[in-house]
Design an enzyme around this catalytic site. Sequence first.
Site, mmCIF file in Angstrom:
data_model
loop_
_atom_site.group_PDB
_atom_site.id
_atom_site.type_symbol
_atom_site.label_atom_id
_atom_site.label_comp_id
_atom_site.label_asym_id
_atom_site.label_seq_id
_atom_site.Cartn_x
_atom_site.Cartn_y
_atom_site.Cartn_z
ATOM 1 N N CYS A 263 -4.233 -3.295 24.567
ATOM 2 C CA CYS A 263 -5.321 -2.825 23.843
ATOM 3 C C CYS A 263 -4.954 -1.324 22.840
ATOM 4 O O CYS A 263 -5.334 -1.460 21.785
ATOM 5 C CB CYS A 263 -6.765 -2.577 24.554
ATOM 6 S SG CYS A 263 -6.287 -1.301 25.929
ATOM 7 N N HIS A 311 -10.155 0.734 28.420
ATOM 8 C CA HIS A 311 -10.056 -0.052 27.240
ATOM 9 C C HIS A 311 -10.532 0.374 25.969
ATOM 10 O O HIS A 311 -11.517 1.132 25.871
ATOM 11 C CB HIS A 311 -10.644 -1.427 27.517
ATOM 12 C CG HIS A 311 -10.505 -2.574 26.735
ATOM 13 N ND1 HIS A 311 -9.263 -3.532 26.954
ATOM 14 C CD2 HIS A 311 -11.100 -2.920 25.407
ATOM 15 C CE1 HIS A 311 -9.467 -4.313 25.774
ATOM 16 N NE2 HIS A 311 -10.192 -4.116 25.068
ATOM 17 N N HIS A 323 -10.270 -6.237 18.700
ATOM 18 C CA HIS A 323 -9.163 -5.512 19.872
ATOM 19 C C HIS A 323 -8.477 -6.699 20.729
ATOM 20 O O HIS A 323 -8.487 -7.919 20.323
ATOM 21 C CB HIS A 323 -10.490 -4.952 21.234
ATOM 22 C CG HIS A 323 -10.884 -6.108 21.862
ATOM 23 N ND1 HIS A 323 -11.322 -5.921 23.124
ATOM 24 C CD2 HIS A 323 -11.445 -7.328 21.400
ATOM 25 C CE1 HIS A 323 -12.234 -6.918 23.831
ATOM 26 N NE2 HIS A 323 -12.029 -7.646 22.788
#
Length: 348
Positions: A263, A311, A323
């Site tokens: 990520c 994240h 993402h």
Amino acid sequence: MASHRRPKSPGRTRMSVLTAAAATAVAVSAQSAQAAPKPTTDQLRSQLQQLNTEADQAVQKYDQSQENLKQQQAKVSQLQDQIARGQADVNSRLDQLGEIANQQYATGQVDPTVQLLLSATPDDYLTKAASLGQLTSNQASILDQLRSQEQKLAGEKSQAEQTLQQMDTTTKQLSAQKAEAQKKVQQTQALLDSMTAAQRSAVVGGGTSGGAASRGTSRPPLTGGTGSSKAGDSVEAAAFAAAQTRLGLPYVWGATGPDSFDCSGLTQWAYAQAGVSLGRTTYDQINDGTAVNSTADLQVGDLIFFNGDTHVGIYAGNGMVLHAPHTGTVVKYERMDWIGSIYAMRHI
């Protein structure tokens, strides 16, 4: 009178006992299965989200350790270069002192009074004597400084090497944590694989790797607005455009592109294409840029941090995020409220 009936076979008795035991085991298993119903899709999705959060925590710590290790290696390399240059300088000064000593020895260490008498004038002697004394003093001073510097650099080198050993140990530990987190995700994924396509879709959400972002239908709408559909500035527009070119590429632990990402690796790579250097991990990137106080103030290209700060994704407009989600998926669009709880938002 004795009985003539044949006694029961021991083998038959054992078989009867085993058969009864097997039947009992089957009955117990059936009762256990009835007592433990399959989790609902909401429970499965909650479990998957928890496992993904744990996985994100492990990989971000692992990435941070790797980044620190690289920095420490660079520091050690720099210190080694400094030590080498310092030592070469020391050796050069020692050679110069050796030449002076050889010259004095060759002249027989003439007494200063005799040197004065042999000089053309007293002033000539005094000038030579002062020059020789000053040169020796400078050499001694320089050597003291170089020796001090060499000791300092050697200490820094030793400290850096010890730190690298510690970082190597930490990296191995985090690698094990990474494997454990991946195992958890795989266990949940195996459970999802046993479900129907409709059930899996309900659990994993309405994300898509294509150009048209699905908004899903079974989740509540976002609160506080969904932000603007326009990019914040030319940098954010360029970063978002770069990230869009990575749609469909796989998520890989620790990857920073250009063909696979985790990520924070995706966000770092995307902004690098726009000429902006972000930190390697979510823990670094959350301190970059300017805080956004409300989802209504989000602009395309902003960074959004979820589930603590484990994240990160790029705001894509209309309540969507672009993402790299987790192991087993690809870079894609997803609804913000499918990913998890928003922890922070940043204009870059």
